[in-house]
Design a protein around this motif. Structure first.
Motif, PDB file in Angstrom:
ATOM      1  N   TYR A 195       0.849  -1.195   0.000  1.00  0.00           N
ATOM      2  CA  TYR A 195       0.000   0.000   0.000  1.00  0.00           C
ATOM      3  C   TYR A 195       0.889   1.251   0.000  1.00  0.00           C
ATOM      4  CZ  TYR A 195      -3.929  -3.032   1.072  1.00  0.00           C
ATOM      5  OH  TYR A 195      -4.891  -4.003   1.018  1.00  0.00           O
ATOM      6  N   TYR A 196       0.555   2.172  -0.871  1.00  0.00           N
ATOM      7  CA  TYR A 196       1.360   3.393  -1.014  1.00  0.00           C
ATOM      8  C   TYR A 196       0.434   4.602  -0.891  1.00  0.00           C
ATOM      9  CZ  TYR A 196       4.850   6.654  -2.808  1.00  0.00           C
ATOM     10  OH  TYR A 196       5.748   7.703  -2.944  1.00  0.00           O
ATOM     11  N   PHE A 197       0.777   5.525  -0.006  1.00  0.00           N
ATOM     12  CA  PHE A 197      -0.055   6.694   0.287  1.00  0.00           C
ATOM     13  C   PHE A 197       0.567   7.959  -0.318  1.00  0.00           C
ATOM     14  CE2 PHE A 197      -1.486   3.652   3.291  1.00  0.00           C
ATOM     15  CZ  PHE A 197      -2.737   4.035   3.740  1.00  0.00           C
ATOM     16  N   GLY A 216       4.857   5.672   1.653  1.00  0.00           N
ATOM     17  CA  GLY A 216       4.153   6.809   1.073  1.00  0.00           C
ATOM     18  C   GLY A 216       5.065   7.969   0.787  1.00  0.00           C
ATOM     19  N   SER A 217       4.440   9.079   0.454  1.00  0.00           N
ATOM     20  CA  SER A 217       5.198  10.278   0.100  1.00  0.00           C
ATOM     21  C   SER A 217       4.448  11.513   0.559  1.00  0.00           C
ATOM     22  CB  SER A 217       5.406  10.342  -1.416  1.00  0.00           C
ATOM     23  OG  SER A 217       4.144  10.316  -2.072  1.00  0.00           O
ATOM     24  N   PRO A 259       8.129   3.965   6.022  1.00  0.00           N
ATOM     25  CA  PRO A 259       8.954   4.881   5.215  1.00  0.00           C
ATOM     26  C   PRO A 259       8.101   5.841   4.389  1.00  0.00           C
ATOM     27  CG  PRO A 259       8.933   2.689   4.227  1.00  0.00           C
ATOM     28  CD  PRO A 259       8.181   2.579   5.516  1.00  0.00           C
ATOM     29  N   PHE A 260       8.602   7.056   4.229  1.00  0.00           N
ATOM     30  CA  PHE A 260       7.953   8.011   3.335  1.00  0.00           C
ATOM     31  C   PHE A 260       9.022   8.843   2.644  1.00  0.00           C
ATOM     32  CE2 PHE A 260       7.749   9.532   7.717  1.00  0.00           C
ATOM     33  CZ  PHE A 260       8.366  10.771   7.664  1.00  0.00           C
ATOM     34  N   THR A 314      -1.237  -0.933  -4.483  1.00  0.00           N
ATOM     35  CA  THR A 314      -2.514  -0.273  -4.212  1.00  0.00           C
ATOM     36  C   THR A 314      -2.186   1.126  -3.714  1.00  0.00           C
ATOM     37  OG1 THR A 314      -3.636  -2.336  -3.642  1.00  0.00           O
ATOM     38  CG2 THR A 314      -4.613  -0.297  -2.825  1.00  0.00           C
ATOM     39  N   VAL A 315      -2.605   2.122  -4.454  1.00  0.00           N
ATOM     40  CA  VAL A 315      -2.238   3.506  -4.161  1.00  0.00           C
ATOM     41  C   VAL A 315      -3.457   4.256  -3.610  1.00  0.00           C
ATOM     42  CG1 VAL A 315      -1.448   5.698  -5.134  1.00  0.00           C
ATOM     43  CG2 VAL A 315      -0.393   3.547  -5.868  1.00  0.00           C
ATOM     44  N   ILE A 316      -3.269   4.875  -2.444  1.00  0.00           N
ATOM     45  CA  ILE A 316      -4.327   5.660  -1.807  1.00  0.00           C
ATOM     46  C   ILE A 316      -3.942   7.127  -1.939  1.00  0.00           C
ATOM     47  CG2 ILE A 316      -5.574   6.079   0.350  1.00  0.00           C
ATOM     48  CD1 ILE A 316      -4.742   3.106   1.063  1.00  0.00           C
TER      49      ILE A 316
END
Length: 435
Positions: A2-4, A28-29, A47-48, A61-63
């Motif tokens: 999952y990537y935010f 995420g970023s 991590p971000f 899966t990108v939120i």
């Protein structure tokens, strides 16, 4: 995986933490500026990174945070990649709600505090997951209950179909989106159609009584025309005590360490949901009495003769109630209110309400809008316009000379209010006065 995109957003950080608790791989970023929500992400070793389209990998899966669209390189890369699944924050949270016995907390004011309060009460008897708008997200192992904050902005809460919900109040806000009170009321009426089993709704307000409600519900408040109400109310330096009445009969005598009438209302909402879920009154008393609050909501530090309070209040009603709470807790101290506005549209729309909001403070300092505040088209306003409306208020530019001016007001209760990072000014003043 999952990537935010926008992982430091308060709701986004909370959701990332929940998925991490569920054993998922999360990253995420966001912008590089420090935001208080990142502390919990760092503690959980999530991590971000800075925004970069190369962060988007096949199969993710990108939120996507609500502040971002395809002008963001990562959003565009995610949507252009057919192997990537994309969700808005509200869409993904809606899928999570369906997997649990869920309770949503909505309303103009008090959502974050009440969500935390409700989660703490339910956790007395069962593993309980919760998502709070202060960047806190928890999902203990074995949780079957999930309590979440449900924000009405841009009708995002319509993505949720909870078993139960609370509507704390309905007072027009987010005027950059809602152009009339009728539309705001309609959004809440639409939300009630999503609630599967039961709704607790504040009944002492004209607007909440106007809602079209189709789900089973109980009204609560301090007036005796409610299904659940408080009587024999005593507010003092120790907190609040009251007798709770349910359907005409005494339910329990509560004694809680809460300050301000708004926290009594919030507690009544929690009690009403507890009644709907067959909780005994002793569990409700113990859970409420041991609730210690949430981040950035009336967080109190006492150092010597000075008190420093950080609060998220940014709407005139919330500011007024927060000042009243400080006065109740510290009746013999001077209260200095320091406020930084967040949205130009909010200040423009409510500008005539701010003088009354600040009237009980002994001194008022107003800070300029932050540099990243969104300026809506057709609105030409700055902090000087607000200073002209608030009697006796002074400018605080957050510079060294302003810290000295604030310090000279002491000893005092310094009440810092904003949805922005005004807590940095609080820490600066505290360091100046105590070193």
């Amino acid at each position: 995986m999952y990537y935010f995109i926008g992982i430091k957003g308060s709701g986004m950080a909370s959701l990332a933490l929940i998925l991490h608790d569920c054993g998922e791989e999360v990253s995420g970023s966001d912008i590089e500026k420090y935001i208080f929500t990142q502390k919990k992400l760092e503690e959980h070793q999530i991590p971000f990174f800075a925004f970069n389209k190369d962060n988007i990998k096949d199969g993710m899966t990108v939120i996507i945070g609500s502040s971002f669209d395809e002008t963001n390189e990562e959003v565009k890369a995610a949507k252009d990649n057919p192997s990537v699944s994309t969700f808005t924050y509200a869409e993904f949270l809606g899928t999570l709600v369906d997997k649990y016995h869920s309770i949503a907390v909505s309303g103009t004011h008090g959502k974050t505090t009440t969500t935390g309060m409700l989660a703490h009460v339910f956790a007395q008897t069962r593993p309980t997951g919760y998502l709070i708008g202060d960047g806190t997200g928890v999902m203990p192992k074995g949780s079957k209950t999930f309590i979440l904050e449900a924000c009405e902005y841009q009708r995002r809460f319509l993505a949720y179909h909870p078993d139960y919900a609370i509507i704390l109040n309905v007072e027009l806000d987010h005027v950059d989106y809602y152009k009339s009170m009728d539309d705001y009321l309609l959004a809440f009426s639409q939300f009630t159609k999503n609630i599967k089993k039961g709704l607790a709704i504040f009944g002492d307000e004209e607007n909440t009584r106007k809602l079209t409600i189709e789900t089973p519900h109980l009204f609560y408040g301090v007036n005796d025309n409610n299904d659940v109400y408080a009587t024999n109310i005593i507010e003092d330096e120790k907190g609040v005590s009251f007798t709770c009445v349910y359907k005409g009969e005494k339910f329990y005598d509560f004694k809680l360490p809460f300050y301000g009438i708004h926290l009594l209302y919030n507690a009544l909402g929690v009690i009403t949901i507890g009644i709907m879920n067959d909780m005994d009154p002793e569990t409700l008393q113990d859970g409420l009495a041991t609730f210690e609050g949430v981040d950035r909501r009336f967080n109190v530090e006492e150092v010597g003769d000075n008190v420093y309070i950080d609060d998220y209040a940014h709407h005139p009603t919330a500011i007024k109630l927060t000042i009243e709470a400080a006065k109740q807790k510290y009746p013999n101290k001077k209260v200095v209110a320091i406020f930084q506005p967040d949205r130009f549209s909010r200040i423009h729309y409510f500008i005539d309400m701010f003088n009354d909001a600040f009237k009980d403070a002994d001194a008022v300092y107003l800070c300029p809008f932050p540099e990243n505040a969104k300026k809506e088209e057709g609105i030409d306003i700055d902090i000087n316009d607000l200073i002209k409306r608030v009697d006796g208020s002074k400018i605080c530019n957050m510079k060294e000379e302003d810290i000295e001016n604030l310090s000279a007001e002491g000893p005092a209760v310094y009440l810092f209010m904003s949805s922005k990072d005004i807590y940095k000014l609080k820490d600066h003043l505290k360091d100046f006065q105590n070193h």
